[in-house]
Design an enzyme around this catalytic site. Sequence first.
Site, short mmCIF file in Angstrom:
data_model
loop_
_atom_site.label_atom_id
_atom_site.label_comp_id
_atom_site.label_asym_id
_atom_site.label_seq_id
_atom_site.Cartn_x
_atom_site.Cartn_y
_atom_site.Cartn_z
N CYS A 1 -0.55 0.04 -3.61
CA CYS A 1 -2.41 0.35 -3.42
C CYS A 1 -2.49 1.77 -2.37
CB CYS A 1 -2.56 -1.11 -3.08
SG CYS A 1 -2.04 -2.39 -4.40
N HIS B 1 1.13 -1.12 0.07
CA HIS B 1 0.24 0.28 -0.07
C HIS B 1 0.77 1.75 0.09
CE1 HIS B 1 -3.90 -1.78 0.80
NE2 HIS B 1 -3.56 -2.56 1.31
#
Length: 459
Positions: free
Chosen positions: A345, A302
Amino acid sequence: MNTDFRILLFEVSEALVTEELAALKFLSLEHISRRKLEAIQEPKAFLEVLQEKDLIGMESLFFLKELLYRIGRIDLLTAHLGSSREEMERELQVPGRARVSAYRQLAYGIVEDLTPEDERSVKFLLQKELPKNKLHENASMLQVLLEMEINGIIKEDDLTKLKDVLQRVRPDIKKKIDAYEEEMKENYSKEEVRYPVSVSVHLEEQGAEGEAAKQHGKIYKMENNPHGYCLILNNHIFKNPCYNREGTLQDGEAVKKVFKWLQFETVEYMDLEGKKLYETVKEYSKKDHRNMDCFVCFIFSHGEKDKIKGVDDECVNIEDIVSCFTGTNCPSLAGKPKVFIIQACQGSVHHPSVTVQADSSGHLEVDASPLTSIPDKADILIGMATVEDYLSFRSRRTGSVYIQSLCKKMELLCPQQEDLTAILTEVNNEVARRDLEGSKQMPKITSTLLKRLVFKVPQ
């Protein structure tokens, strides 16, 4: 810490005076933050910070040797570090060996060349640019240059104002800046591909000229086995289960398959916290790459804009990761290609799954915003899953659209001796054409490669 090493550092610190400490701090600005340097008032504290930053150690004193050489303390080099002026001059002729940037070398050299009268003239000419309290009689020229940097008046790639001032005061020194700028033009060729273009169409449009350029372009050497490390940093399970990245294991397997085939030493690290992620990258930058041709790093996690998140939600700047492998920080990879492929992400908001058309089975999750800039150093390529204002997608079942496309294109095009930039452009083209239920994904390539990077396929 070894007692002898501690004594050595103590003796060196005791021999340094205030002006020399200021010079050492100035020359180290690419490696240590300005804020941290400003807090240092004694040479011992400076040497401690060098150790904290892994810039020096019992087995690695080159940076300290270079700093002492730059400020002219050859006596300390000889008496405490077993070196000499001649040895340092030989060492620093090796491309990528110097750890003090060319810009810092130039700036410090200018300061050393100015007479007290020159300094007064420079300060007078800068009165409209800097506050008077920064130009007082006791302000050193190093302090003045730092203030010019802080105020954005000069920077590594823009010394126009300093040239204008020196043209009036010391035209001979201004010529040194001219020479530096000319050298920078030769050393750094920057290319940024912002929109996906089909490589095959592009070459056809260029015709014979395009084909000739392709055939005669310089190519990075790929002669060793293994060619280098392929480091995979793959974050799957997060401390907050809502952010677990399903499908990322498939990406890791696809990359390992391709790069083992291409004769890279492939290593995968799973589920790293932010600090550990950065430490792992730094560990690989410290390795001896002299018998390697290349370095490749994949990061799956992420992130936020220009940042990667660890599984603990702590962020690491992408620029900090890439900077570990510049010619200054990783001399054994100087002049060799460093490749970073980033699928990051967006983790700050939990996005609902997106269902796509039948020919793209499975659920997709929305991915990150891209890196907007990289350190201005040569031989670095960064492939990002998206350009700004666009989304990227990862299938929970089959992996990310971008990474899976890249691996398939490498398997197809590496045997045809296509270079990596061309392959990534084909990936851009393929990914951008896909209709993800009304959404589009636009990958991005940012490159300062100076040659074509062609991966040899084992026969």
